[in-house]
Scaffold this active site. Structure first.
Site, PDB file in Angstrom:
ATOM      1  CB  CYS A   1       9.744 -15.413  10.337  1.00 25.48           C
ATOM      2  SG  CYS A   1      10.604 -14.443   9.098  1.00 25.48           S
TER       3      CYS A   1
ATOM      4  CB  CYS B   1      13.663 -11.277  12.068  1.00 26.26           C
ATOM      5  SG  CYS B   1      13.011 -11.580  10.418  1.00 26.26           S
TER       6      CYS B   1
ATOM      7  CB  CYS C   1      14.606 -14.855  11.286  1.00 27.81           C
ATOM      8  SG  CYS C   1      12.986 -14.859  12.081  1.00 27.81           S
TER       9      CYS C   1
ATOM     10  CB  CYS D   1      10.554 -12.638  13.821  1.00 29.35           C
ATOM     11  SG  CYS D   1       9.902 -12.528  12.159  1.00 29.35           S
TER      12      CYS D   1
HETATM   13 ZN    ZN Z   1      11.692 -13.278  10.800  1.00 28.16          ZN
END
Ligand code: ZN
Length: 174
Positions: A69, A42, A72, A38
């Site tokens: 992810c 995030c 994000c 991330c």
């Molecule tokens: Zn994330």
């Protein structure tokens, strides 16, 4: 064994907990239990510190087998397609898989399709150290992970396993 990173783990951890977007271009974090990485900003649930790994460049996150992810999208932070990044990512993947074996720079370069000189240069520009230094770093980290706990027991085990001292072993890797 210095990886290009002037941020301390504590600074990075604080950025994650506070979802600080100003750090989005400075590092990424991955969660070992989910296999996802991330941006610091995030909004997903904060991981446990012990399960968190920090990466400065996205190639390292990919190379260690983490996926971006969906929330994000840290993969969208890196600009256009970068063939050098691709090569470095492949090299990181190979080192992470084969770190227990002797890895010659020549062979590593051949596997990713560039000259040893070129590989050293682009690896350094992306990761901040040579493939050889990175390999040493991975070996140390993995050794700690399997729980040797202290450096001296790590060296003892290392000697037992590869039948030479880390220093001699290092000479072989070059
Ligand atoms: Zn994330």
């Amino acid at each position: 064994m210095e990886i290009k990173n002037e941020l301390s783990p504590l600074t990075m951890w604080k950025a994650i907990v506070t979802c600080d977007a100003t750090y989005d271009t400075r590092f990424l974090y991955a969660v070992k239990t989910t296999g996802i990485f991330c941006r610091p900003s995030c909004k997903s649930r904060n991981p446990k510190f012990d399960n968190t790994v920090f990466f400065i460049v996205i190639e390292e996150a990919f190379g260690n087998g983490f996926r971006p992810c969906k929330r994000c999208r840290p993969d969208l932070l890196s600009e256009k397609y970068d063939p050098q990044a691709d090569i470095v990512e492949q090299a990181v993947t190979i080192i992470n898989m084969d770190y227990t074996q002797t890895i010659h720079l020549k062979d590593l370069a051949q596997r990713v399709g560039v000259s040893p000189f070129h590989l050293n240069r682009i690896f350094k520009s992306k990761i901040g150290c040579t493939p050889h230094m990175y390999l040493e770093k991975i070996r140390m980290e993995k050794a700690y992970q399997v729980g040797y706990g202290s450096l001296s027991s790590f060296y003892k085990n290392f000697r037992k396993r590869v039948n030479c001292s880390p220093k001699e072993h290092r000479a072989k890797v070059q």
